[in-house]
Design a protein around this motif. Structure first.
Motif, PDB file in Angstrom:
ATOM      1  N   GLY A 243       0.809  -1.216   0.000  1.00  0.00           N
ATOM      2  CA  GLY A 243       0.000   0.000   0.000  1.00  0.00           C
ATOM      3  C   GLY A 243       0.838   1.259   0.000  1.00  0.00           C
ATOM      4  N   PRO A 244       1.761   1.380   0.955  1.00  0.00           N
ATOM      5  CA  PRO A 244       2.641   2.549   0.937  1.00  0.00           C
ATOM      6  C   PRO A 244       3.464   2.656  -0.348  1.00  0.00           C
ATOM      7  N   ALA A 245       3.915   1.508  -0.878  1.00  0.00           N
ATOM      8  CA  ALA A 245       4.711   1.547  -2.108  1.00  0.00           C
ATOM      9  C   ALA A 245       3.889   2.092  -3.269  1.00  0.00           C
ATOM     10  N   ALA A 246       2.622   1.665  -3.365  1.00  0.00           N
ATOM     11  CA  ALA A 246       1.760   2.153  -4.443  1.00  0.00           C
ATOM     12  C   ALA A 246       1.527   3.644  -4.318  1.00  0.00           C
ATOM     13  N   LEU A 247       1.281   4.106  -3.099  1.00  0.00           N
ATOM     14  CA  LEU A 247       1.051   5.532  -2.890  1.00  0.00           C
ATOM     15  C   LEU A 247       2.306   6.341  -3.191  1.00  0.00           C
ATOM     16  N   GLY A 248       3.453   5.830  -2.740  1.00  0.00           N
ATOM     17  CA  GLY A 248       4.699   6.551  -2.985  1.00  0.00           C
ATOM     18  C   GLY A 248       5.062   6.594  -4.450  1.00  0.00           C
ATOM     19  N   ALA A 249       4.927   5.457  -5.137  1.00  0.00           N
ATOM     20  CA  ALA A 249       5.282   5.400  -6.549  1.00  0.00           C
ATOM     21  C   ALA A 249       4.273   6.135  -7.423  1.00  0.00           C
ATOM     22  N   GLY A 250       3.050   6.302  -6.916  1.00  0.00           N
ATOM     23  CA  GLY A 250       2.007   6.892  -7.748  1.00  0.00           C
ATOM     24  C   GLY A 250       1.726   8.347  -7.473  1.00  0.00           C
ATOM     25  N   ALA A 251       2.685   9.046  -6.880  1.00  0.00           N
ATOM     26  CA  ALA A 251       2.455  10.447  -6.536  1.00  0.00           C
ATOM     27  C   ALA A 251       2.077  11.267  -7.757  1.00  0.00           C
ATOM     28  N   VAL A 252       2.798  11.078  -8.853  1.00  0.00           N
ATOM     29  CA  VAL A 252       2.510  11.832 -10.073  1.00  0.00           C
ATOM     30  C   VAL A 252       1.106  11.513 -10.575  1.00  0.00           C
ATOM     31  N   GLN A 253       0.732  10.208 -10.560  1.00  0.00           N
ATOM     32  CA  GLN A 253      -0.591   9.811 -11.035  1.00  0.00           C
ATOM     33  C   GLN A 253      -1.698  10.364 -10.146  1.00  0.00           C
ATOM     34  N   PHE A 254      -1.472  10.356  -8.828  1.00  0.00           N
ATOM     35  CA  PHE A 254      -2.477  10.921  -7.931  1.00  0.00           C
ATOM     36  C   PHE A 254      -2.622  12.428  -8.149  1.00  0.00           C
ATOM     37  N   ASN A 255      -1.506  13.097  -8.394  1.00  0.00           N
ATOM     38  CA  ASN A 255      -1.573  14.527  -8.683  1.00  0.00           C
ATOM     39  C   ASN A 255      -2.379  14.785  -9.951  1.00  0.00           C
ATOM     40  N   LEU A 256      -2.194  13.934 -10.960  1.00  0.00           N
ATOM     41  CA  LEU A 256      -2.962  14.077 -12.198  1.00  0.00           C
ATOM     42  C   LEU A 256      -4.447  13.813 -11.957  1.00  0.00           C
ATOM     43  N   LEU A 257      -4.754  12.839 -11.083  1.00  0.00           N
ATOM     44  CA  LEU A 257      -6.149  12.556 -10.757  1.00  0.00           C
ATOM     45  C   LEU A 257      -6.799  13.762 -10.083  1.00  0.00           C
ATOM     46  N   ILE A 258      -6.073  14.376  -9.154  1.00  0.00           N
ATOM     47  CA  ILE A 258      -6.573  15.579  -8.492  1.00  0.00           C
ATOM     48  C   ILE A 258      -6.802  16.687  -9.518  1.00  0.00           C
ATOM     49  N   SER A 259      -5.824  16.867 -10.409  1.00  0.00           N
ATOM     50  CA  SER A 259      -5.925  17.925 -11.417  1.00  0.00           C
ATOM     51  C   SER A 259      -7.114  17.693 -12.340  1.00  0.00           C
ATOM     52  N   THR A 260      -7.300  16.432 -12.764  1.00  0.00           N
ATOM     53  CA  THR A 260      -8.423  16.109 -13.643  1.00  0.00           C
ATOM     54  C   THR A 260      -9.764  16.356 -12.948  1.00  0.00           C
ATOM     55  N   VAL A 420      -3.544  24.344 -13.797  1.00  0.00           N
ATOM     56  CA  VAL A 420      -3.569  22.986 -13.240  1.00  0.00           C
ATOM     57  C   VAL A 420      -2.291  22.238 -13.636  1.00  0.00           C
ATOM     58  N   ALA A 421      -1.895  22.353 -14.900  1.00  0.00           N
ATOM     59  CA  ALA A 421      -0.686  21.675 -15.373  1.00  0.00           C
ATOM     60  C   ALA A 421       0.567  22.244 -14.718  1.00  0.00           C
ATOM     61  N   ILE A 422       0.619  23.562 -14.545  1.00  0.00           N
ATOM     62  CA  ILE A 422       1.772  24.190 -13.883  1.00  0.00           C
ATOM     63  C   ILE A 422       1.908  23.662 -12.463  1.00  0.00           C
ATOM     64  N   SER A 423       0.800  23.589 -11.743  1.00  0.00           N
ATOM     65  CA  SER A 423       0.828  23.109 -10.364  1.00  0.00           C
ATOM     66  C   SER A 423       1.329  21.671 -10.283  1.00  0.00           C
ATOM     67  N   THR A 424       0.876  20.822 -11.212  1.00  0.00           N
ATOM     68  CA  THR A 424       1.307  19.421 -11.220  1.00  0.00           C
ATOM     69  C   THR A 424       2.812  19.318 -11.446  1.00  0.00           C
ATOM     70  N   ALA A 425       3.347  20.130 -12.349  1.00  0.00           N
ATOM     71  CA  ALA A 425       4.783  20.104 -12.638  1.00  0.00           C
ATOM     72  C   ALA A 425       5.591  20.573 -11.434  1.00  0.00           C
ATOM     73  N   ILE A 426       5.149  21.646 -10.794  1.00  0.00           N
ATOM     74  CA  ILE A 426       5.874  22.155  -9.626  1.00  0.00           C
ATOM     75  C   ILE A 426       5.838  21.135  -8.495  1.00  0.00           C
ATOM     76  N   ALA A 427       4.690  20.476  -8.304  1.00  0.00           N
ATOM     77  CA  ALA A 427       4.569  19.467  -7.249  1.00  0.00           C
ATOM     78  C   ALA A 427       5.542  18.316  -7.481  1.00  0.00           C
ATOM     79  N   ALA A 428       5.777  17.958  -8.739  1.00  0.00           N
ATOM     80  CA  ALA A 428       6.741  16.889  -9.043  1.00  0.00           C
ATOM     81  C   ALA A 428       8.152  17.297  -8.626  1.00  0.00           C
ATOM     82  N   TRP A 429       8.522  18.554  -8.857  1.00  0.00           N
ATOM     83  CA  TRP A 429       9.852  19.027  -8.442  1.00  0.00           C
ATOM     84  C   TRP A 429       9.970  19.080  -6.922  1.00  0.00           C
ATOM     85  N   VAL A 430       8.883  19.431  -6.245  1.00  0.00           N
ATOM     86  CA  VAL A 430       8.883  19.404  -4.778  1.00  0.00           C
ATOM     87  C   VAL A 430       9.113  17.971  -4.292  1.00  0.00           C
TER      88      VAL A 430
END
Length: 528
Positions: A243-260, A420-430
């Motif tokens: 569970g933690p591994a999926a959440l950790g590895a899927g940060a970018v995907q979860f951010n995209l889900l939030i953005s969508t 929305v896209a800018i925020s997702t990109a910045i979050a990835a760098w964070v």
């Protein structure tokens, strides 16, 4: 470690899948456009796609594969030749627990599709009941894919452990083939009817992928048997980590889900489609580079850390970061500088209008700022997984998602879907900054002198390529909206010349030298 060679093996089949995926997206853009049917289908497709990214490219590779290999190695040490059977028995225990859980979960989610879609979209305030009802029905059709792809991921993890990487890497090709065949030969007279055929194709592809992996496992001498679910100590350990591994590895995907979700709630019709099409191009470097490099270094890091060779592990991650930056930074620059001609050449035909091109290109340019970060996340997280630490990437991922949510709510009003896209990109760098800081603080990873020097040279070579693309865009953009052959030639020339400029600049600035490339591609000697 032959990092480039290992990455190219995994990335080659991923490239085939992504190229077919782009063909699929071009057809979807042509037949569905960027309106009611497209937005509804892409919401229905987002959850299965999220699970694919979390399991197939995340949790199972990070948790199940090391445990499967450790079980095999321990039994072989105590009783030579018994390791594979013991590891397969462990996989059977996992399947026996996973299968009934998936059945219940899938059935429950199909019944609750309405509330799930409402939670993601707010009921599509812009599209009314028709759009919401369509999204619900399409979601019910695609949901069985979740169960199918989860079992596929288990079988793929076994085959990866047996060094049959190509089999699992080829499975996504079947998804794209199914969707392409469906839209070419079974599309309806309206966009809504075509959306139904795409949803059905998603689930059919899950059946085909499961059949492909099952046959491949049997050819490898692996036959899993379903038994009564039993939480053995190993299974409990795996479930605690996955569970933690999926959440950790899927940060970018979860951010995209939030953005969508925010785009569906607060932005005009078409915004969800703009973000999807832009993200598809933006995810190409992640699939080819990040997943390939991350998969390649995890076994090496596990061995080095297990043997107490921390300096070697740090060297491995430095070279992985170096290779990732060498490949990802020029991709980011190209997607940003040439976003409009790329979107126009690939998608602008049929129902996809010039206005849609401008909307999607703005999102692509913003998303592309985060391309190196998306890739580096895949390179840095194995540094934690190899030390059996799945909790730290989760904490970082949660922080990144909260940062993204705040960024979305701040930027969505002045900049719309581009914000929305800018925020997702910045979050990835964070996310990247936090992962590196924690590894550095624990003395697990330090940027060495070679990486720092290479990084400056890679930036210089990428900047020179970006300037060249800027001047070439006006020359090629007029051809991007013409016939198919003119589009192909224009896209090929734009990308090809850009690649040649970057290659020449890399050699001039010594980002990589020819002897270094030859050494990296050379097959490593077999252990005696």
């Amino acid at each position: 470690m032959g990092l480039i060679r290992a990455t190219s093996t995994i990335g080659g089949l991923t490239l085939v899948s992504r190229v077919l995926g782009m063909v699929r997206d071009m057809l979807v853009a042509r037949f569905l456009g960027a309106g009611l049917a497209s937005d509804a289908f892409l919401i229905a497709w987002r959850l299965p796609n999220l699970f694919r990214a979390l399991f197939a490219e995340g949790a199972f590779s990070a948790v199940f594969v090391p445990m499967f290999n450790r079980t095999m190695a321990e039994h072989d040490r105590d009783d030579p030749g018994s390791g594979k059977a013991a590891a397969v028995a462990f996989a059977g225990q996992v399947l026996s627990v996973l299968f009934p859980v998936l059945l219940v979960f899938t059935g429950l989610m199909m019944v609750l599709a309405g509330p799930v879609v409402w939670a993601m979209t707010g009921g599509f305030p812009d599209g009314g009941p028709e759009k919401f009802d369509l999204a619900v029905r399409l979601t019910q059709i695609t949901f069985p894919y979740l169960a199918l792809i989860s079992i596929v991921s288990l079988l793929g993890g076994i085959l990866n452990s047996l060094d049959r990487f190509w089999v699992n890497a080829a499975a996504p090709v079947l998804l794209n083939i199914c969707m392409i065949v469906a839209i070419l030969f079974f599309h309806g007279d309206t966009a809504v009817e075509t959306a139904y055929t795409q949803a059905i194709a998603v689930t059919v592809s899950g059946v085909m992928q499961l059949a492909w992996l099952t046959i491949s496992c049997r050819r490898a001498g692996v036959r899993l048997r379903l038994g009564l679910p039993r939480l053995s100590p190993q299974v409990k350990r795996m479930l605690a980590l996955i569970g933690p591994a999926a959440l950790g590895a899927g940060a970018v995907q979860f951010n995209l889900l939030i953005s969508t979700s925010l785009a569906a709630r607060f932005l005009p019709q078409g915004a969800v489609s703009y973000l999807y099409y832009a993200d598809r191009l933006n995810q190409l470097p992640l699939g080819l580079i990040g997943i390939g490099v991350g998969t390649a270094i995890l076994p090496a890091l596990s061995r080095q850390i297990g043997s107490g060779h921390e300096e070697a592990a740090s060297h491995t991650q430095n070279r992985a970061m170096e290779l990732s930056l060498f490949l990802a930074l020029p991709a980011a620059v190209a997607l940003c500088v040439s976003a409009t001609p790329l979107i126009r050449g690939l998608l602008q035909h049929g129902a996809f209008t010039p206005a849609d091109t401008i909307g999607a290109a703005g999102a692509l340019a913003a998303f592309s700022v985060g391309v190196p970060a998306y890739v580096l996340i895949k390179v840095l997280t194995p540094g934690f997984y190899a030390r059996q630490d799945t909790k730290t990437p989760v904490r970082v991922a949660v922080f990144s998602m909260l940062f993204n949510l705040v960024g979305n709510l701040t930027l969505i009003w002045p900049f719309g879907h581009v914000g929305v896209a800018i925020s997702t990109a910045i979050a990835a760098w964070v996310n990247v900054a936090a992962l590196y800081w924690l590894l550095h603080r624990r003395d697990h990873l330090r940027m060495d002198a070679r990486f720092r020097a290479k990084a400056v040279r890679i930036v210089a070579a990428s900047a020179l390529m970006g300037v060249a693309l800027w001047f070439m865009n006006p020359l090629f953009d007029p051809y991007m909206a013409r016939g198919l052959m003119e589009r192909i030639v224009a896209l090929g020339l734009l990308c090809g010349i850009g690649g040649l400029v970057y290659g020449a600049a890399s050699l001039i600035f010594r980002a990589y030298t020819i002897p270094e490339l030859r050494a990296a591609l050379r097959r490593p000697p077999k252990a005696s």
